[in-house]
Design an enzyme around this catalytic site. Structure first.
Site, PDB file in Angstrom:
ATOM      1  N   THR A  75       2.655  -7.082  -5.092  1.00  0.00           N
ATOM      2  CA  THR A  75       1.320  -6.950  -5.697  1.00  0.00           C
ATOM      3  C   THR A  75       1.155  -7.881  -6.887  1.00  0.00           C
ATOM      4  O   THR A  75       2.049  -8.014  -7.732  1.00  0.00           O
ATOM      5  CB  THR A  75       1.088  -5.497  -6.136  1.00  0.00           C
ATOM      6  OG1 THR A  75       1.185  -4.652  -4.995  1.00  0.00           O
ATOM      7  CG2 THR A  75      -0.282  -5.331  -6.771  1.00  0.00           C
TER       8      THR A  75
ATOM      9  N   GLY B  98       7.479  -1.263  -9.685  1.00  0.00           N
ATOM     10  CA  GLY B  98       8.341  -0.361 -10.426  1.00  0.00           C
ATOM     11  C   GLY B  98       9.724  -0.963 -10.584  1.00  0.00           C
ATOM     12  O   GLY B  98      10.158  -1.787  -9.775  1.00  0.00           O
TER      13      GLY B  98
ATOM     14  N   GLU C 146       1.158   1.060  -1.931  1.00  0.00           N
ATOM     15  CA  GLU C 146       1.577   0.847  -0.548  1.00  0.00           C
ATOM     16  C   GLU C 146       0.392   0.786   0.422  1.00  0.00           C
ATOM     17  O   GLU C 146       0.436   1.313   1.517  1.00  0.00           O
ATOM     18  CB  GLU C 146       2.586   1.919  -0.098  1.00  0.00           C
ATOM     19  CG  GLU C 146       3.863   1.943  -0.904  1.00  0.00           C
ATOM     20  CD  GLU C 146       4.484   0.569  -1.079  1.00  0.00           C
ATOM     21  OE1 GLU C 146       4.344  -0.263  -0.180  1.00  0.00           O
ATOM     22  OE2 GLU C 146       5.110   0.344  -2.122  1.00  0.00           O
TER      23      GLU C 146
END
Length: 675
Positions: A154, A193, A437
């Site tokens: 992303t 993350g 996701e």
């Protein structure tokens, strides 16, 4: 406190330690709670293993969640890293197998109190997209946490739309290296993350350029921090993006790359390869880039989404039988709030949804395992159907579940607003899954593309994948229900869902084709139809889940009590969907106005039928108090006592009151002479 037993779970209460209002609910169960727990776990042996794991974790003070709700973002992060590394060591000491049941149940029990969640995705990416040599090199290092990985896909300006990613990887034949750049601010990686403060390496997705030509998105293993002092690697700018709505324990980060050199062998090359002279060799299909995302979606639906909804249902249902409010009958004691139909209508459909998604996950896992095995053999025929199924299921699961958790929270009144209830953090954690996701609207439109393609195939008589075989139907009639009990027949309501899905796909397809034939550009026609296309994809996915739940009932034909309660839940899930979307079903022309009233009556009747089994049904999820970490959802039902006990532990009750000294004392002293 009720006693936890590793082999039997929570021991049956004799009443003395458990709130009597909760205890009485357990004595009237119409089915074996233990048997249902075994079914949900996939067998009695699995239940035994899970309880053993829970017992080990509960007995270790390192995994205590006692003060979680009072911790800062930094404390949550540091605690998550410490617990994760401690858990890895403990798993090794106990001889629990990597990716075995014990490890799976550790993550179920500890969930968002662990770090390195995207480190797992980093490893799955290498396992799915790397060559045997790359797997042999990187996976042992990652498994031992000798390196820490993240999955950097992303970007600040692009998420689900992979083709729009702007990070560039240019191959230099003289140095045999890829040169990676984020050419502008929108190209920087944003959100991964484990990136902000932890990762040493990242699987970075970038546009591959060879001799000036772009070959699309490819994954590269990039070292982003030094293993000596954790400083950023040359050309790397990396950091944490700051506080979020939740996920305080996760260091979501940003990553900028300026002429970062990556060895040629660091491009994950199971399905594509660059030769030393810059020649490009492709194996398989472009759709293979979706494989990792499908892997992740299948995993999060069960481990994150479903588990969170189950926890919320457990907390809210238990609280709803210990909370008494007002009188149902004048002069009687205050009633349990779950005895009110309005409360039942809030909570019981969420409970039915949790069970529906459990069996839906089983179905999706089965299809995924088959497709994944074929992909490993170089066969990609199942990928389009698998991608469409996983995308649609992910949308339905996350939308229904996040809404369901919020309904559970509000159903607990003021106490549901307290962090100590456990419900706010379940909601803020789960609502993020509607975006990560795969953003849900985008995923619906991807499913819709598959449906429109299959609808066109059906019109010319081509065979269809099994999940969309109904699009070949040529005859649809009116609903044959004559009275309200007919809507408790799975054949009746499954056909109703099928017709809604077919009509919505057909309407969107016809409108799309009409626009294109009238001269509208295909991309413009798609945009004009996109709302209807998304709704059709949602209707299709909803139908698949209803159909899957109905088929699952066949497994329990020899267990009448279990089948009966699951049938009630299946009926409730299906009728709740019709009741909540009545306009769709009436517009499809399958139901009449009179039949819609029958649906409502049967739906409301089911609430009273399931109500006596509500507590046993959430007990079957078998969450320990430590798993739930809820002051109002504990097994013993002592909600008020626990709320007060936990509130007294708040650090704010023990700190010096500087605010009083600075601001309030001068004002209050003015009253001394007047009182």
């Amino acid at each position: 406190m009720a006693m936890w037993n590793a082999s039997k779970g929570f021991q049956n209460s004799t009443g003395q330690d458990v709130n009597p209002d909760l205890d009485s609910e357990r004595k009237t169960a119409s089915f074996s709670v233990e048997r249902l727990t075994n079914i949900l776990d996939g067998g009695a042996k699995n239940t035994q293993i899970r309880r053993k794991v829970d017992a080990v974790l509960q007995s270790d003070p390192e995994f205590s969640r006692e003060n979680k709700y009072f911790q800062s973002q930094n404390e949550r992060y540091e605690g998550a890293v410490r617990r994760s590394l401690y858990l890895s060591k403990k798993i090794e000491e106990l001889g629990w197998v990597t990716d075995g049941l014990e490890q799976k149940y550790c993550y179920r029990a500890l969930g968002d109190d662990l770090a390195f969640s995207v480190h797992q995705v980093f490893m799955k990416s290498i396992l799915g997209l790397g060559t045997d040599e790359q797997i042999a090199k990187w996976i042992p290092l990652a498994e031992k946490h000798y390196i820490a990985g993240t999955y950097a896909q992303t970007e600040l300006g692009h998420g689900t739309y992979l083709r729009g990613l702007e990070t560039m990887a240019t191959f230099d034949t003289t140095t045999q290296e890829f040169i990676l750049n984020t050419p502008k601010i929108s190209a920087m990686k944003w959100w991964p993350g484990d990136l902000g403060r932890t990762a040493t390496h990242a699987v970075v997705f970038a546009q591959l350029y060879l001799k000036g030509k772009c070959y699309g998105i490819h994954p590269f293993i990039v070292q982003i921090r030094s293993l000596h002092n954790h400083s950023p690697a040359p050309g790397v700018t990396v950091g944490d993006i700051g506080p979020k709505m939740d996920f305080a324990q996760t260091d979501n980060g940003f990553l900028l790359l300026k002429n970062v050199c990556v060895p040629k062998e660091n491009m994950l090359a199971r399905f594509s390869q660059v030769l030393p002279d810059g020649q490009y060799i492709k194996r398989g299909t472009d759709k293979i880039n979706y494989l990792t995302m499908v892997v992740i979606r299948v995993a999060i639906i069960r481990s994150e989404v479903l588990t969170t909804l189950m926890k919320a249902c457990t907390i809210a249902v238990r609280y709803a039988v210990v909370r008494r409010q007002s009188e149902l009958k004048p002069g009687d004691p205050e009633s349990k709030i779950l005895d009110y139909q309005t409360q039942q209508q809030k909570l019981l459909p969420q409970l039915a949804t949790a069970y529906a998604f459990h069996f839906g996950c089983d179905y999706l896992q089965e299809i995924f395992d088959q497709g994944y095995a074929e992909t490993k053999q170089g066969k990609f025929d199942l990928l389009p159907e698998l991608h469409a199924l996983a995308s649609g299921f992910k949308v339905i699961a996350t939308e229904f579940s996040s809404a369901g958790v919020e309904i559970c929270r509000k159903a607990c009144g003021g106490h549901g607003y307290s962090l100590l209830s456990g419900l706010p953090s379940l909601y803020t954690k789960l609502v993020a899954s509607c975006t990560y996701e795969g953003e849900n609207t985008v995923l619906l439109l991807q499913t819709a593309r598959f449906l429109i393609k299959c609808f066109g195939m059906a019109k010319v008589g081509q065979p269809l994948p099994s999940s969309v075989a109904y699009l070949s139907s040529t005859r649809f009639g009116k609903c044959g229900a004559q009275e309200k009990r007919d809507f408790l027949n799975p054949d009746i309501y499954t056909e109703t869902y099928k017709q809604r899905a077919f009509r919505m796909v057909e309407d969107a397809a016809v409108k799309l084709q009409t626009l294109i034939q009238s001269g509208t550009a295909q991309h413009e026609a798609w945009n004009v139809c996109s709302v209807q296309l998304a709704r059709a994809a949602a209707a299709h996915s909803h139908y698949i889940i209803v159909q899957t739940f109905v088929k699952a009932l066949e497994r329990f034909e020899k267990e009448l009590q279990i089948q009966r309660i699951l049938k009630h839940l299946c009926d409730l899930f299906a009728l709740h969907g019709i009741f909540s979307n009545m306009g769709d079903f009436l517009q499809a022309g399958h139901l009449s106005g009179k039949q819609s009233n029958m649906v409502t009556e049967s739906y409301l009747d089911l609430l009273a039928i399931i109500r006596p089994d509500a507590v046993p049904l959430v007990d079957a999820f078998d969450f320990s108090d430590g798993n739930l970490n809820s002051a109002i959802g504990s097994y013993d039902g002592h909600a008020y006592e626990r709320l007060f006990e936990w509130a007294k532990k708040s650090p704010t009750n023990k700190q010096d009151n500087q605010t009083f000294e600075k601001y309030l004392k001068p004002l209050f002293q003015n009253a001394l002479s007047k009182l």
